[in-house]
Design an enzyme around this catalytic site. Structure first.
Site, PDB file in Angstrom:
ATOM      1  N   ASN A  31      49.489  41.989  41.266  1.00  0.00           N
ATOM      2  CA  ASN A  31      50.444  41.653  40.206  1.00  0.00           C
ATOM      3  C   ASN A  31      50.869  42.956  39.539  1.00  0.00           C
ATOM      4  O   ASN A  31      50.099  43.538  38.776  1.00  0.00           O
ATOM      5  CB  ASN A  31      49.761  40.700  39.208  1.00  0.00           C
ATOM      6  CG  ASN A  31      50.661  40.360  38.036  1.00  0.00           C
ATOM      7  OD1 ASN A  31      51.827  40.750  37.995  1.00  0.00           O
ATOM      8  ND2 ASN A  31      50.125  39.625  37.071  1.00  0.00           N
ATOM      9  N   LYS A  61      53.050  43.437  37.366  1.00  0.00           N
ATOM     10  CA  LYS A  61      53.469  43.233  35.969  1.00  0.00           C
ATOM     11  C   LYS A  61      54.777  43.996  35.699  1.00  0.00           C
ATOM     12  O   LYS A  61      55.589  44.131  36.607  1.00  0.00           O
ATOM     13  CB  LYS A  61      52.331  43.613  35.022  1.00  0.00           C
ATOM     14  CG  LYS A  61      51.019  42.892  35.388  1.00  0.00           C
ATOM     15  CD  LYS A  61      49.945  42.975  34.350  1.00  0.00           C
ATOM     16  CE  LYS A  61      48.715  42.199  34.836  1.00  0.00           C
ATOM     17  NZ  LYS A  61      47.628  42.167  33.862  1.00  0.00           N
ATOM     18  N   HIS A  85      50.138  32.730  33.951  1.00  0.00           N
ATOM     19  CA  HIS A  85      49.390  33.962  33.693  1.00  0.00           C
ATOM     20  C   HIS A  85      49.072  34.084  32.204  1.00  0.00           C
ATOM     21  O   HIS A  85      49.879  33.677  31.360  1.00  0.00           O
ATOM     22  CB  HIS A  85      50.198  35.178  34.173  1.00  0.00           C
ATOM     23  CG  HIS A  85      49.360  36.417  34.184  1.00  0.00           C
ATOM     24  ND1 HIS A  85      49.145  37.161  33.051  1.00  0.00           N
ATOM     25  CD2 HIS A  85      48.651  37.006  35.172  1.00  0.00           C
ATOM     26  CE1 HIS A  85      48.326  38.168  33.360  1.00  0.00           C
ATOM     27  NE2 HIS A  85      48.021  38.096  34.635  1.00  0.00           N
ATOM     28  N   GLU A 100      49.233  36.460  30.224  1.00  0.00           N
ATOM     29  CA  GLU A 100      50.241  37.174  29.427  1.00  0.00           C
ATOM     30  C   GLU A 100      51.428  36.269  29.107  1.00  0.00           C
ATOM     31  O   GLU A 100      52.031  36.380  28.039  1.00  0.00           O
ATOM     32  CB  GLU A 100      50.661  38.466  30.161  1.00  0.00           C
ATOM     33  CG  GLU A 100      49.544  39.499  30.078  1.00  0.00           C
ATOM     34  CD  GLU A 100      49.372  40.376  31.289  1.00  0.00           C
ATOM     35  OE1 GLU A 100      50.314  40.511  32.084  1.00  0.00           O
ATOM     36  OE2 GLU A 100      48.265  40.936  31.450  1.00  0.00           O
TER      37      GLU A 100
HETATM   38  O1  LIG Z   1      46.186  40.098  35.042  1.00  0.00           O
HETATM   39  C1  LIG Z   1      45.698  40.485  36.095  1.00  0.00           C
HETATM   40  C2  LIG Z   1      46.237  40.069  37.382  1.00  0.00           C
HETATM   41  O2  LIG Z   1      47.154  39.034  37.243  1.00  0.00           O
HETATM   42  C3  LIG Z   1      44.547  41.426  36.094  1.00  0.00           C
HETATM   43  O3  LIG Z   1      44.955  42.624  35.545  1.00  0.00           O
HETATM   44  P1  LIG Z   1      43.985  43.907  35.637  1.00  0.00           P
HETATM   45  O4  LIG Z   1      43.497  43.967  37.064  1.00  0.00           O
HETATM   46  O5  LIG Z   1      44.840  45.071  35.252  1.00  0.00           O
HETATM   47  O6  LIG Z   1      42.859  43.654  34.686  1.00  0.00           O
END
Ligand SMILES: O=C(CO)COP(=O)(O)O
Length: 248
Positions: free
Chosen positions: A10, A12, A93, A95
Site C-alpha cells: 500500500n 498510500k 483502511h 486511515e
Molecule cells: O497501513 C498499512 C498497510 O495498509 C501498514 O502501514 P506500515 O507498514 O507503514 O505500518
C-alpha cells in the site's frame, strides 16, 4: 486447506511518476517467490500507468466510492479502477476510517459495490490502542466484520481478503508480535466459521498489516492463520522484495 500467501504494497499518498516507475522496474526485475500473490496499490493517479507496466503481480486502488458514477466530486468508482486495469481495491483502511471518518456502514456499502463490479477486495479491520488496552480488540474487529457480512452473500467472500491492521501498529514501528497477530487472526477465522460458514472460514485469507518489514516478516509469516501481509512504508523500499520472499 492451503491458502495462497498474498503480499500487498500500500503505497498510500507517496511517490511521483519517476519513483513509481522505479518501484515498478525494481519489482519487475526482481526474483520473486512465484507461489506468492503480489498486489501493489499506487495512488489513484498512477493506477493506470502501473497497471500497464507492472508485470510482477496485480494492481489495486486504495479506495473507491459506492456508486458507479455521478455527482461525487473527488471520488472514483470501482468501475473506473477496473477500466484502467486494476483488479483489486483496498477498503476500510484505518486511515480512511480515522482520518476521513468512514464508518462501518459506508465501508460495507463500498465493499458490496466493488464486489458487484467484479473487483477483489482487501477489507481492512483493526482496533486502536485504547480499544486494545480496554480489551475490546475482538469486539471492535467483529463489529467491523459484521457490517460487511450483513451486506454481502456467502459466495462473495471468495473475492474478499481480510487485512487485520491494528491501528497502533500502522506507521509506528510498533509491530504486533507474531502471537498477538495469530491470536486475532484465529479469532477472525473463528468468527467467520460461526457467522458465515466453515468453508469461508477455511478459504478466506487473512493478511497482517502494521510495521511489517524485512526483519519481522519471517516470524509473522510462520503463524498458521497469517496468510500474507499488507505493507505500507516498507513497500516503498527494496526490502519489499524480501517481504514477498519471506517464506523461502
Ligand atoms: O497501513 C498499512 C498497510 O495498509 C501498514 O502501514 P506500515 O507498514 O507503514 O505500518
Amino acid at each position: 486447506m492451503t491458502r495462497q500467501f498474498i503480499v500487498g504494497g500500500n503505497w498510500k499518498m507517496n511517490g511521483s511518476q519517476a519513483t513509481v516507475d522505479s518501484l515498478v522496474q525494481g519489482l519487475n526485475s526482481a526474483t520473486l517467490d512465484k507461489s506468492v500473490e503480489v498486489v501493489v496499490a499506487p495512488p489513484a493517479l498512477y493506477v493506470a500507468k502501473v497497471a500497464q507496466t507492472f508485470k510482477a503481480g496485480q494492481v489495486a486502488g486504495q479506495n473507491t466510492y459506492c456508486a458507479s458514477k455521478g455527482a461525487f466530486t473527488g471520488e472514483i468508482s470501482p468501475e473506473m479502477l477496473k477500466d484502467v486495469g486494476a483488479q483489486w481495491v483496498i477498503l476500510g483502511h484505518s486511515e480512511r476510517r480515522h482520518v476521513f471518518g468512514e464508518n462501518d456502514a459506508l465501508v460495507a456499502k463500498k465493499v458490496k459495490h466493488a464486489l458487484a463490479v467484479g473487483m477483489q477486495v482487501m477489507f481492512c479491520v483493526g482496533e486502536t490502542l485504547d480499544e486494545r488496552e480496554a480489551n475490546r480488540t475482538t469486539e471492535v474487529v467483529f463489529q467491523q466484520l459484521q457490517a460487511v457480512a450483513d451486506a454481502i452473500d456467502e459466495a462473495e467472500w471468495a473475492h474478499v481478503v481480510i487485512a487485520y491492521e491494528p491501528v497502533w501498529a500502522i506507521g509506528t514501528g510498533k509491530v504486533a508480535t507474531p502471537e498477538q497477530a495469530q491470536e486475532v487472526h484465529a479469532a477472525i477465522r473463528g468468527w467467520l466459521s460461526d457467522k458465515v460458514s466453515a468453508a469461508v472460514s477455511q478459504a478466506t485469507r487473512i493478511m497482517y498489516g502494521g510495521s511489517v518489514n524485512a526483519g519481522n516478516c519471517k516470524e509473522l509469516g510462520k503463524k498458521p492463520d497469517v496468510d500474507g501481509f499488507l505493507v505500507g512504508g516498507a513497500s516503498l523500499k527494496p526490502e519489499f522484495i524480501d517481504i514477498i520472499n519471506c517464506q523461502q
